[in-house]
Design a protein around this motif. Sequence first.
Motif: not given
Length: 371
Positions: A186-192
């Motif tokens: 469920s993470l965004s690219p930045a969070q990933m």
Amino acid sequence: MAVTKQHEDYENRLEALIKEMPDYVVKYVDDKLDIRSPLTLFNYVRDFREFFNWLIAEGIVETDSIKNIPVEALESLSLDDANNYFKFVSRKKYKVSNKDDETKKIDTKTVNRHKSSLRSLFKYLTVESEVSAGKPYFERNVMAKIPIKKVTETLNERAKKITDKIFIEDMDIDFLEYVKNEYAVSLSPAQMRYFKRDKERDFAILSLFLGSGIRVNELTNLRIKDIDFSGKEISVIRKGGKKDTVSITPSSLEDLNNYLKVRKEIYKAGDGENEYLFVKYYKGMPEPLTNRAVEDIVYKYTKSFDKRMSPHKLRHTYATNLAEQTSGDIPLIMNQLGHTQSDISLLYINTSREKQRKAAELLDQRRNKEY
């Protein structure tokens, strides 16, 4: 006595805070430093600051600065005013951090801590200090007339509260599997990007709490030399600066080893035996993680999985599992968790007995199906 990073941090915070205080509080802190921890004194002085601000806000003391509050103002403080202050403290409300529209009142234990803080200061000013001709600052101690309301709970009730806030049965295993295999979905690219960078470190932290039951400050003070892979043990600094050794599960050791394999490359950290184990990369330099940083890591993953939990709740989870696996071996639980009183360890026995009761009910359901 070993000096921890947390100890040094609270020494610095205390030093900054007492600059706002009257001379008699500065003297109180100086006389107490050898018998009270910097953390305890910091919390006490923070309570003094709130009390002093209340005295000024209520017009009981006319001054524009806490530093200028005369000791005579404490000597002449009426019992009504003292009681009114604690009514003020007990009626305060605060927002629940993860619920925007929910507030809670300060609990009785927190009010008691405020009372203990001020009772300590007033006892010092009226009994323990000497300022002139062998006499203390003053003799009338209004805080000695303030009762501390005892919080009474049975072990069963306290254990029930613990059970409601920790991982029960195999949920700790499910949680670690979730972090390893499902959290990233469920993470965004930045969070990933950040997750991929820190996943071995964060997973090792979560695994260590659940595989050893250590406290958050014990974890942040770990050095590389404190990990004994062959003995399956870690050396920790307990409360009061006492050194101790605790067992760690083999799987948690494996998770630590996986983190150590990437620690130097990702965080540019040295691998000397005195280097802090858990670090971050900040402004081109490795820095040891703070207690707050570790708490935020635990909050993030536990909230995503089920419910927001603190490192202390992971410690409770481990303790409950240990009690169950050892059939309630109190000395073992006390040694592993660093308890000095057996009644604290008994909490986890009661918690595991609740599990046993539920298991008995499930077994009985099998019997009922046969009739």
